[in-house]
Design a protein around this motif. Structure first.
Motif, short mmCIF file in Angstrom:
data_model
loop_
_atom_site.label_atom_id
_atom_site.label_comp_id
_atom_site.label_asym_id
_atom_site.label_seq_id
_atom_site.Cartn_x
_atom_site.Cartn_y
_atom_site.Cartn_z
N ARG A 1 -28.64 -10.42 25.50
CA ARG A 1 -28.79 -9.16 26.24
C ARG A 1 -27.52 -8.34 26.19
O ARG A 1 -26.79 -8.39 25.21
N GLU A 2 -27.24 -7.65 27.29
CA GLU A 2 -26.10 -6.72 27.30
C GLU A 2 -24.97 -7.26 28.17
O GLU A 2 -25.14 -8.21 28.92
N LYS A 3 -23.82 -6.57 28.07
CA LYS A 3 -22.65 -6.99 28.85
C LYS A 3 -22.95 -6.98 30.36
O LYS A 3 -22.51 -7.86 31.09
N LYS A 4 -23.71 -5.99 30.81
CA LYS A 4 -24.02 -5.92 32.26
C LYS A 4 -24.84 -7.17 32.67
O LYS A 4 -24.76 -7.61 33.82
N ASP A 5 -25.61 -7.72 31.76
CA ASP A 5 -26.39 -8.92 32.09
C ASP A 5 -25.47 -10.14 32.19
O ASP A 5 -25.68 -11.01 33.04
N GLN A 6 -24.46 -10.18 31.31
CA GLN A 6 -23.50 -11.29 31.42
C GLN A 6 -22.83 -11.27 32.78
O GLN A 6 -22.71 -12.31 33.44
N GLN A 7 -22.44 -10.08 33.20
CA GLN A 7 -21.79 -9.98 34.53
C GLN A 7 -22.73 -10.44 35.64
O GLN A 7 -22.34 -11.14 36.57
N ALA A 8 -23.99 -10.03 35.53
CA ALA A 8 -24.97 -10.42 36.56
C ALA A 8 -25.16 -11.94 36.58
O ALA A 8 -25.30 -12.54 37.65
N LEU A 9 -25.13 -12.56 35.39
CA LEU A 9 -25.33 -14.02 35.34
C LEU A 9 -24.13 -14.77 35.93
O LEU A 9 -24.30 -15.73 36.67
#
Ligand code: URP
Ligand code: ZN
Ligand code: ZN
Length: 460
Positions: free
Chosen positions: A291-299
């Motif tokens: 996915r995207e960088k924002k998803d990494q942060q959310a995880l």
């Protein structure tokens, strides 16, 4: 046989202290500072971390899939896992539609028995839920020690079940003391998008990603959690990748009680820009996609909030030649990538070393929670008196690079080629035996045992 691991920094999900660990035969016998015992063998762990053996609850070894087989056998896959500090894996049995669960179990047992180097257990993927398979659930739980039942909400025609089957399965599994897990993506919408992209001649790996937008995962995750809440069945979402799905779980969970969430190390570290490479993008074609960088942060935030409970790998390797089955059409690329060997080191390096998670959290998501959720605790997943002596002696400062030329997985590329990692597995002890030391594996195929699991609940 006894073994004394001296002066290490012993870390569990809740403790962190300098101590000695005494192993008698296959169990941990004593833990304490300056233990007054002699032993047949002594390991000086000064300056090292002493961690519980890792548990990867999401691997696919020797699995028939998309017209080929994943390239790690039980032997090569569990050995590579041991090199990376993972002492137990849980693999997925796939029921063939119109066939029984028992047939599938026997097929997987024949591949695993006598071949595993490290310990293993099975999830049962139910791909065809009907009156006959319903009647087999109790036997899996009570007799076989297989207490988790995987469902696919995608891969229509081969693996996917519909919602009617899902609630039927959930009702039965709840009654028998098991758990239902899901690959939670909307298979119909994905199939629609794949067909659309193919019709438009959009065939590169990027369109694998564009055929599985975030909404397909968010919608299915919400639906799955709602069905779990409605039926009261303990439930677990495998390989959750994105903010939308995490929020869907958060939202549904607020009303329905706890559903466990697993993410995988690649979704924390890699992103969808890799699909822009038309030639090599196939290396990262997996489902759900990166996915995207924002998803990494959310995880990462989800881990720290306690919503994401487990970090696995979804290890499903294919040789480059196999990946090339889809060089002219992304939908024919076998889905999956290699990761079993690097989970612990990458999570330590990118998580603990870079200050994203604590050391205790690292142990919790990589060792303890998988054991608790899947009915192996306290035998596995912690360093406690009476637990299996599965220990990882880990050098927290050693820097090295990951590469296909040095890894032990049976796959000819690395998803992390050239990555610099801080922290290295030095020695691995599995049920009291030194399994890995000085970059050598000291146990043979057949040493790995099948781990029967206990009934589960949605409380850990
Ligand atoms: O791409 C993946 N994840 N391959 C393995 C099968 C699955 O969906 O987990
Ligand atoms: Zn999946
Ligand atoms: Zn998988």
């Amino acid at each position: 046989m006894s073994l004394l691991v001296k002066n290490g920094r012993v870390v569990t999900a809740s403790h962190d202290h300098i101590a000695d660990v005494l192993v008698e035969d296959d169990k941990i016998h004593a833990i304490g500072t300056n233990l007054p015992f002699s032993a047949d063998q002594v390991i000086d762990a000064t300056g090292m971390l002493v961690l519980p053996g890792g548990i990867d609850p999401h691997v696919h070894l020797d699995m028939p899939f998309m017209g080929t087989f994943s390239s790690d056998s039980y032997e090569t896959g569990t050995r590579a896992a041991l090199f990376g500090g993972t002492t137990t894996v849980i693999d997925f049995i796939l029921q063939k539609q119109q066939h029984s669960l028992q047939e599938a179990l026997e097929e997987w047992q024949s591949r695993a028995r006598g071949n595993a180097v490290g310990d293993y257990s099975f999830h049962m993927a139910v791909t065809d839920f009907n009156e006959r398979t319903k009647a087999e659930i109790i036997n899996m739980v009570e007799q076989e020690g297989i207490t988790s039942f995987k469902t696919f909400m995608a891969y229509k025609g081969a693996l996917m079940i519909d919602d009617r089957q899902m609630v039927g399965l959930m009702n039965e599994v709840r009654e028998r003391g098991g758990m239902v897990t899901a690959h939670a993506t909307n298979g119909d919408v994905i199939d629609f998008l794949i067909a659309k992209h193919r019709a438009e001649g959009k065939l590169t790996p990027l369109y694998h990603y564009l055929s599985q937008p975030e909404i397909t995962e968010a919608e299915a995750s919400h639906r799955f959690v709602d069905m779990a809440g409605y039926t009261g069945c303990p439930a677990y979402i495998v390989h959750l990748t994105c903010e939308g799905a995490l929020n869907a779980v958060r939202d549904a969970d607020r009303r329905n009680g706890q559903v466990f969430v697993e993410t995988c190390v690649q979704y924390l570290l890699l992103d969808a820009s890799l699909y822009e490479d038309e030639l090599e993008g196939a290396k990262w074609v997996m489902s759900p996609p990166l996915r995207e960088k924002k998803d990494q942060q959310a995880l990462w935030a989800g881990i720290n909030q306690g919503l994401v409970k487990v970090v696995g790998t979804d290890h499903c390797p294919f040789m480059w030649e196999q990946k090339k089955m889809g060089e002219k059409d992304f939908s024919k690329i076998p889905n999956g990538h290699p990761g079993i060997e690097h989970r612990m080191e990458l999570l330590y390096s990118e998580g603990v070393h870079k200050g994203r998670i604590t050391l205790n959290k690292f142990v919790e998501v990589a060792c303890t929670n998988p054991a608790r959720i899947f009915g192996m605790f306290p035998r596995k997943g912690t360093i406690g008196i009476g637990s299996d002596a599965d220990l990882v002696i880990f050098d927290p400062t050693y820097k090295h690079r990951l590469s296909a030329s040095t890894h032990h997985m049976n796959v000819d590329y690395s998803a992390y080629e050239g990555w610099e990692v801080t922290g290295k597995v030095k020695t691995v002890i599995l049920r009291g035996q030194i399994a890995i030391d000085k970059d050598a594996c000291l146990v043979d195929k057949g040493y790995g045992q099948f781990i029967r699991r206990n009934k589960v609940s949605n409380k850990i």
